[in-house]
Motif scaffolding. Structure first.
Motif, PDB file in Angstrom:
ATOM      1  N   LEU A  15     -37.471 -14.631 -54.063  1.00  0.00           N
ATOM      2  CA  LEU A  15     -37.107 -14.509 -52.650  1.00  0.00           C
ATOM      3  C   LEU A  15     -37.788 -13.320 -51.981  1.00  0.00           C
ATOM      4  O   LEU A  15     -38.053 -13.352 -50.778  1.00  0.00           O
ATOM      5  N   ALA A  16     -38.062 -12.282 -52.755  1.00  0.00           N
ATOM      6  CA  ALA A  16     -38.676 -11.075 -52.190  1.00  0.00           C
ATOM      7  C   ALA A  16     -40.199 -11.132 -52.207  1.00  0.00           C
ATOM      8  O   ALA A  16     -40.858 -10.298 -51.577  1.00  0.00           O
ATOM      9  N   SER A  17     -40.767 -12.111 -52.905  1.00  0.00           N
ATOM     10  CA  SER A  17     -42.212 -12.175 -53.069  1.00  0.00           C
ATOM     11  C   SER A  17     -42.904 -12.689 -51.799  1.00  0.00           C
ATOM     12  O   SER A  17     -42.365 -13.529 -51.074  1.00  0.00           O
ATOM     13  N   LEU A  18     -44.096 -12.175 -51.532  1.00  0.00           N
ATOM     14  CA  LEU A  18     -44.934 -12.634 -50.425  1.00  0.00           C
ATOM     15  C   LEU A  18     -44.147 -12.723 -49.116  1.00  0.00           C
ATOM     16  O   LEU A  18     -44.042 -13.794 -48.502  1.00  0.00           O
ATOM     17  N   PRO A  19     -43.569 -11.621 -48.659  1.00  0.00           N
ATOM     18  CA  PRO A  19     -42.753 -11.644 -47.432  1.00  0.00           C
ATOM     19  C   PRO A  19     -43.554 -12.133 -46.227  1.00  0.00           C
ATOM     20  O   PRO A  19     -44.728 -11.803 -46.069  1.00  0.00           O
ATOM     21  N   GLY A  20     -42.873 -12.919 -45.393  1.00  0.00           N
ATOM     22  CA  GLY A  20     -43.508 -13.448 -44.194  1.00  0.00           C
ATOM     23  C   GLY A  20     -44.285 -14.724 -44.419  1.00  0.00           C
ATOM     24  O   GLY A  20     -44.698 -15.381 -43.461  1.00  0.00           O
ATOM     25  N   LEU A  21     -44.483 -15.096 -45.684  1.00  0.00           N
ATOM     26  CA  LEU A  21     -45.217 -16.316 -46.006  1.00  0.00           C
ATOM     27  C   LEU A  21     -44.257 -17.365 -46.565  1.00  0.00           C
ATOM     28  O   LEU A  21     -43.138 -17.052 -46.965  1.00  0.00           O
ATOM     29  N   LEU A  22     -44.711 -18.607 -46.597  1.00  0.00           N
ATOM     30  CA  LEU A  22     -43.910 -19.693 -47.158  1.00  0.00           C
ATOM     31  C   LEU A  22     -44.779 -20.495 -48.124  1.00  0.00           C
ATOM     32  O   LEU A  22     -45.256 -21.583 -47.786  1.00  0.00           O
ATOM     33  N   PRO A  23     -44.996 -19.970 -49.328  1.00  0.00           N
ATOM     34  CA  PRO A  23     -45.756 -20.750 -50.301  1.00  0.00           C
ATOM     35  C   PRO A  23     -44.936 -21.924 -50.809  1.00  0.00           C
ATOM     36  O   PRO A  23     -43.705 -21.829 -50.897  1.00  0.00           O
ATOM     37  N   PRO A  24     -45.572 -23.039 -51.150  1.00  0.00           N
ATOM     38  CA  PRO A  24     -44.846 -24.085 -51.877  1.00  0.00           C
ATOM     39  C   PRO A  24     -44.192 -23.496 -53.113  1.00  0.00           C
ATOM     40  O   PRO A  24     -44.654 -22.480 -53.660  1.00  0.00           O
ATOM     41  N   ALA A  25     -43.121 -24.119 -53.589  1.00  0.00           N
ATOM     42  CA  ALA A  25     -42.332 -23.526 -54.669  1.00  0.00           C
ATOM     43  C   ALA A  25     -43.160 -23.254 -55.907  1.00  0.00           C
ATOM     44  O   ALA A  25     -43.022 -22.186 -56.528  1.00  0.00           O
ATOM     45  N   ASP A  26     -44.037 -24.193 -56.294  1.00  0.00           N
ATOM     46  CA  ASP A  26     -44.826 -23.966 -57.502  1.00  0.00           C
ATOM     47  C   ASP A  26     -45.787 -22.802 -57.322  1.00  0.00           C
ATOM     48  O   ASP A  26     -46.009 -22.014 -58.245  1.00  0.00           O
ATOM     49  N   ALA A  27     -46.349 -22.649 -56.118  1.00  0.00           N
ATOM     50  CA  ALA A  27     -47.237 -21.523 -55.856  1.00  0.00           C
ATOM     51  C   ALA A  27     -46.461 -20.207 -55.893  1.00  0.00           C
ATOM     52  O   ALA A  27     -46.931 -19.206 -56.447  1.00  0.00           O
ATOM     53  N   ALA A  28     -45.266 -20.190 -55.308  1.00  0.00           N
ATOM     54  CA  ALA A  28     -44.458 -18.970 -55.312  1.00  0.00           C
ATOM     55  C   ALA A  28     -44.138 -18.533 -56.734  1.00  0.00           C
ATOM     56  O   ALA A  28     -44.227 -17.342 -57.079  1.00  0.00           O
ATOM     57  N   ILE A  29     -43.779 -19.485 -57.589  1.00  0.00           N
ATOM     58  CA  ILE A  29     -43.458 -19.170 -58.979  1.00  0.00           C
ATOM     59  C   ILE A  29     -44.687 -18.616 -59.691  1.00  0.00           C
ATOM     60  O   ILE A  29     -44.612 -17.669 -60.476  1.00  0.00           O
ATOM     61  N   ASN A  30     -45.844 -19.193 -59.412  1.00  0.00           N
ATOM     62  CA  ASN A  30     -47.080 -18.786 -60.071  1.00  0.00           C
ATOM     63  C   ASN A  30     -47.596 -17.442 -59.574  1.00  0.00           C
ATOM     64  O   ASN A  30     -48.334 -16.758 -60.283  1.00  0.00           O
ATOM     65  N   LEU A  31     -47.212 -17.060 -58.352  1.00  0.00           N
ATOM     66  CA  LEU A  31     -47.798 -15.878 -57.721  1.00  0.00           C
ATOM     67  C   LEU A  31     -46.874 -14.669 -57.661  1.00  0.00           C
ATOM     68  O   LEU A  31     -47.317 -13.591 -57.262  1.00  0.00           O
ATOM     69  N   THR A  32     -45.624 -14.819 -58.022  1.00  0.00           N
ATOM     70  CA  THR A  32     -44.691 -13.702 -57.921  1.00  0.00           C
ATOM     71  C   THR A  32     -45.002 -12.661 -58.993  1.00  0.00           C
ATOM     72  O   THR A  32     -44.850 -12.918 -60.193  1.00  0.00           O
ATOM     73  N   VAL A  33     -45.445 -11.504 -58.546  1.00  0.00           N
ATOM     74  CA  VAL A  33     -45.823 -10.425 -59.456  1.00  0.00           C
ATOM     75  C   VAL A  33     -44.581  -9.913 -60.190  1.00  0.00           C
ATOM     76  O   VAL A  33     -43.529  -9.679 -59.583  1.00  0.00           O
TER      77      VAL A  33
END
Length: 260
Positions: A160-178
């Protein structure tokens, strides 16, 4: 305590809901249907804002799917136990419940994908987890898919805190969350119905995908084009760091799926 499944599903998706009720009942997994965001119900101003909140213009169906996963993440983040997040076309193998029973007690995990796909993933060394011969491997680069994953509260908060202000697709968010401690179950316990033969409850209504059927929106302006490119560079840098971290201790492979 048995892991509860949150099934993301549109209220109108009767065939998919029936399929999930049947398979989760067979597996003995407690579950709850989580009404997915309906693209038709998103306000026009919000739709326009979210459409330009990624590395390319997003379809309305993609926005709705991403927001639906975020609803599920919020529920997990507010709790104390891991939950299984399912899209309503996820087909689960017979060992799923046993694998979940073991995983829920392990420490040091934020998110474990049960799903495999038709493309290889960049995975680390396999470690036995003591459940029906299944193993766990760190994910350094996933290919796609967010149809079946076990998510812990800490992991949900990171997402939820990753990439603020953006809306990545769920799989991208999971793959990109540092910092997300992400792992893969091998053999995999889930696959989307679209990749499986018809029968055994997999009907055309269950297997058909609607997210990518609509045409992709066009880039509106040179300014938007530049913003998308800059975001893509940011994403590429994150992925490169993950690949470098996996150098010498990972390999590309496709996780096998056992339907029986």
């Amino acid at each position: 305590m048995t892991v509860e499944a949150l099934v993301i599903s549109l209220r109108s998706a009767a065939a998919r809901r029936a399929m999930q009720e049947a398979q989760l009942g067979r597996l003995g997994l407690p579950h709850r249907l989580l009404d997915a965001v309906n693209a038709a119900g998103i306000q026009a101003a919000d739709l326009a804002r979210w459409q330009r909140a990624w590395c390319r213009p997003l379809r309305a169906s993609e926005i709705a799917c991403a927001l639906s996963h975020r609803q599920a993440w919020s529920e997990v983040a507010a709790g104390t136990q891991p939950r299984l997040i399912l899209e309503d076309d996820a087909v689960l193998g017979p060992a799923t419940a046993a694998v979940l029973d073991v995983l829920q007690h392990r420490s040091g995990l934020d998110c474990v994908t049960l799903e495999t796909f038709t493309l290889p993933k960049l995975l680390g060394r396999r470690v036995a987890i003591g459940a029906t011969g299944h193993m766990l491997a760190e994910v350094f680069r996933d290919s796609a898919g967010a149809a079946a994953y076990l998510l812990w509260p800490d992991g949900a908060r990171r997402l939820l805190a990753s990439l603020p202000g953006l809306l990545p697709p769920a799989d991208a968010a999971i793959n990109l969350t540092v910092g997300l401690r992400m792992y893969q179950v091998e053999p995999a316990c889930a696959m989307q119905a679209i990749f499986l033969p018809r029968g055994e409850g997999i009907t055309p209504e269950v297997a058909e995908t609607t997210i990518s059927n609509a045409p992709r929106p066009k880039v509106d302006s040179a300014g938007d084009w530049l913003r998308y490119k800059l975001r893509r560079l940011r994403v590429s840098a994150i992925l490169l760091r993950k690949r470098l971290r996996g150098l010498g201790r990972s390999q590309k492979r496709i996780a096998e799926f056992r339907i029986a």
